[in-house]
Design a protein around this motif. Sequence first.
Motif, PDB file in Angstrom:
ATOM      1  N   LEU A 136      -7.443   1.086  -6.768  1.00 10.95           N
ATOM      2  CA  LEU A 136      -7.476  -0.053  -5.854  1.00 10.95           C
ATOM      3  C   LEU A 136      -6.069  -0.510  -5.478  1.00 10.95           C
ATOM      4  N   GLY A 137      -5.159  -0.471  -6.458  1.00  8.06           N
ATOM      5  CA  GLY A 137      -3.788  -0.880  -6.176  1.00  8.06           C
ATOM      6  C   GLY A 137      -3.087   0.023  -5.190  1.00  8.06           C
ATOM      7  N   SER A 138      -3.545   1.271  -5.074  1.00  8.17           N
ATOM      8  CA  SER A 138      -2.907   2.208  -4.155  1.00  8.17           C
ATOM      9  C   SER A 138      -3.315   1.985  -2.701  1.00  8.17           C
ATOM     10  N   VAL A 139      -4.395   1.244  -2.489  1.00 10.10           N
ATOM     11  CA  VAL A 139      -4.865   1.030  -1.111  1.00 10.10           C
ATOM     12  C   VAL A 139      -4.981  -0.443  -0.732  1.00 10.10           C
ATOM     13  N   SER A 140      -4.803  -1.332  -1.696  1.00 11.98           N
ATOM     14  CA  SER A 140      -4.936  -2.757  -1.398  1.00 11.98           C
ATOM     15  C   SER A 140      -3.916  -3.565  -2.194  1.00 11.98           C
ATOM     16  N   GLY A 141      -3.316  -4.522  -1.523  1.00 11.01           N
ATOM     17  CA  GLY A 141      -2.364  -5.405  -2.194  1.00 11.01           C
ATOM     18  C   GLY A 141      -2.928  -6.789  -2.399  1.00 11.01           C
ATOM     19  N   ASN A 142      -4.244  -6.925  -2.321  1.00 12.86           N
ATOM     20  CA  ASN A 142      -4.871  -8.238  -2.389  1.00 12.86           C
ATOM     21  C   ASN A 142      -5.326  -8.650  -3.790  1.00 12.86           C
ATOM     22  N   GLY A 143      -5.147  -7.781  -4.786  1.00  9.00           N
ATOM     23  CA  GLY A 143      -5.575  -8.119  -6.137  1.00  9.00           C
ATOM     24  C   GLY A 143      -4.660  -9.141  -6.793  1.00  9.00           C
TER      25      GLY A 143
ATOM     26  N   MET B 105       0.849  -1.200   0.000  1.00  5.55           N
ATOM     27  CA  MET B 105       0.000   0.000   0.000  1.00  5.55           C
ATOM     28  C   MET B 105       0.877   1.240   0.000  1.00  5.55           C
ATOM     29  N   ARG B 106       0.585   2.175  -0.924  1.00  4.91           N
ATOM     30  CA  ARG B 106       1.418   3.362  -1.074  1.00  4.91           C
ATOM     31  C   ARG B 106       0.553   4.583  -0.796  1.00  4.91           C
ATOM     32  N   ALA B 107       0.313   4.837   0.499  1.00  2.00           N
ATOM     33  CA  ALA B 107      -0.632   5.884   0.899  1.00  2.00           C
ATOM     34  C   ALA B 107      -0.230   7.256   0.377  1.00  2.00           C
ATOM     35  N   ASN B 108       1.097   7.504   0.256  1.00  2.00           N
ATOM     36  CA  ASN B 108       1.526   8.836  -0.141  1.00  2.00           C
ATOM     37  C   ASN B 108       1.245   9.122  -1.613  1.00  2.00           C
ATOM     38  N   THR B 109       0.855   8.114  -2.379  1.00  3.41           N
ATOM     39  CA  THR B 109       0.581   8.320  -3.799  1.00  3.41           C
ATOM     40  C   THR B 109      -0.902   8.545  -4.073  1.00  3.41           C
ATOM     41  N   VAL B 110      -1.730   8.451  -3.076  1.00  5.22           N
ATOM     42  CA  VAL B 110      -3.172   8.576  -3.275  1.00  5.22           C
ATOM     43  C   VAL B 110      -3.564  10.049  -3.403  1.00  5.22           C
ATOM     44  N   SER B 111      -4.168  10.386  -4.531  1.00  6.10           N
ATOM     45  CA  SER B 111      -4.559  11.763  -4.802  1.00  6.10           C
ATOM     46  C   SER B 111      -5.920  12.076  -4.188  1.00  6.10           C
ATOM     47  N   ILE B 112      -6.245  13.359  -4.155  1.00  6.56           N
ATOM     48  CA  ILE B 112      -7.553  13.781  -3.673  1.00  6.56           C
ATOM     49  C   ILE B 112      -8.653  13.181  -4.543  1.00  6.56           C
ATOM     50  N   GLN B 113      -8.408  13.120  -5.854  1.00  8.07           N
ATOM     51  CA  GLN B 113      -9.406  12.562  -6.767  1.00  8.07           C
ATOM     52  C   GLN B 113      -9.676  11.087  -6.447  1.00  8.07           C
ATOM     53  N   THR B 114      -8.607  10.350  -6.156  1.00  8.12           N
ATOM     54  CA  THR B 114      -8.767   8.942  -5.775  1.00  8.12           C
ATOM     55  C   THR B 114      -9.543   8.827  -4.473  1.00  8.12           C
ATOM     56  N   LEU B 115      -9.215   9.675  -3.512  1.00  3.94           N
ATOM     57  CA  LEU B 115      -9.912   9.646  -2.226  1.00  3.94           C
ATOM     58  C   LEU B 115     -11.409   9.888  -2.397  1.00  3.94           C
ATOM     59  N   ARG B 116     -11.784  10.710  -3.361  1.00  7.46           N
ATOM     60  CA  ARG B 116     -13.202  10.969  -3.598  1.00  7.46           C
ATOM     61  C   ARG B 116     -13.904   9.743  -4.184  1.00  7.46           C
ATOM     62  N   ARG B 117     -13.157   8.903  -4.903  1.00  8.00           N
ATOM     63  CA  ARG B 117     -13.766   7.715  -5.514  1.00  8.00           C
ATOM     64  C   ARG B 117     -13.831   6.523  -4.567  1.00  8.00           C
ATOM     65  N   LEU B 118     -12.928   6.430  -3.624  1.00  8.32           N
ATOM     66  CA  LEU B 118     -12.874   5.254  -2.746  1.00  8.32           C
ATOM     67  C   LEU B 118     -14.190   4.967  -2.029  1.00  8.32           C
ATOM     68  N   PRO B 119     -14.888   5.972  -1.461  1.00  6.80           N
ATOM     69  CA  PRO B 119     -16.169   5.663  -0.812  1.00  6.80           C
ATOM     70  C   PRO B 119     -17.217   5.116  -1.779  1.00  6.80           C
ATOM     71  N   LEU B 120     -17.136   5.519  -3.056  1.00  2.19           N
ATOM     72  CA  LEU B 120     -18.075   5.001  -4.055  1.00  2.19           C
ATOM     73  C   LEU B 120     -17.823   3.518  -4.290  1.00  2.19           C
ATOM     74  N   TYR B 121     -16.535   3.141  -4.355  1.00  2.00           N
ATOM     75  CA  TYR B 121     -16.196   1.730  -4.500  1.00  2.00           C
ATOM     76  C   TYR B 121     -16.718   0.937  -3.299  1.00  2.00           C
ATOM     77  N   LEU B 122     -16.462   1.489  -2.116  1.00  2.40           N
ATOM     78  CA  LEU B 122     -16.849   0.792  -0.890  1.00  2.40           C
ATOM     79  C   LEU B 122     -18.355   0.575  -0.824  1.00  2.40           C
ATOM     80  N   HIS B 123     -19.108   1.604  -1.131  1.00  2.00           N
ATOM     81  CA  HIS B 123     -20.570   1.496  -1.085  1.00  2.00           C
ATOM     82  C   HIS B 123     -21.073   0.432  -2.061  1.00  2.00           C
TER      83      HIS B 123
END
Length: 209
Positions: free
Chosen positions: A51-58, A1-19
Amino acid sequence: MRANTVSIQTLRRLPLYLHYLKSIRSELPRISATVLAEALGFNDVQVRKDLGSVSGNGRPKKGYETDALIADLEKYLGCNSRTPAVLIGAGNLGRALLSYGGFSDYGLEIVAAFDASDAVVGTSAGGKTVMSMDRLGDTCERNSVRLGIITVPAAGAQNACDRLVGCGVKAIWNFAPTTLKVPCDVLVENENLASSLAVLSKHLTGSGE
């Protein structure tokens, strides 16, 4: 997981994926980035990168275990932790936010509400008694509050912001239709309802021409 590479745009999409993942977890025990992208109308390359930026399970050609991906997203978004927040401005919008139960899904807990109006102080909203502004500092310190929500009119928003910053708040969710001035170490996320309505209205006007 590479938290420092996650952009604001990605952060806005993550809750949509989760839901979405939570809505189909019983039907699809595994899911690929391509399937997720098609379901949400996103670019599959972007979804794969997100997904690759927050999960290594793929796994190539196998995708993700849905439950494992949900767990990774919840962990990254802090859904299982507690983020105490205070709200300033207990008018109609503020009361609606206080009554909304969905914030707990993302770890947000509004611990107290404040207002400058004597007519509002002492009333109840969302199960909380609205307090006067002179109790803001003590409440923030006692609850280790670092997030503030502003739902006051534009004219009072900067003062509310300054009060929050003075109490050690480092992140502000601003619903007032104005630009706030904050120190460089404080993040402001604006929710401009008027701007969103203007875009929608313009679209309707354009489509009718």
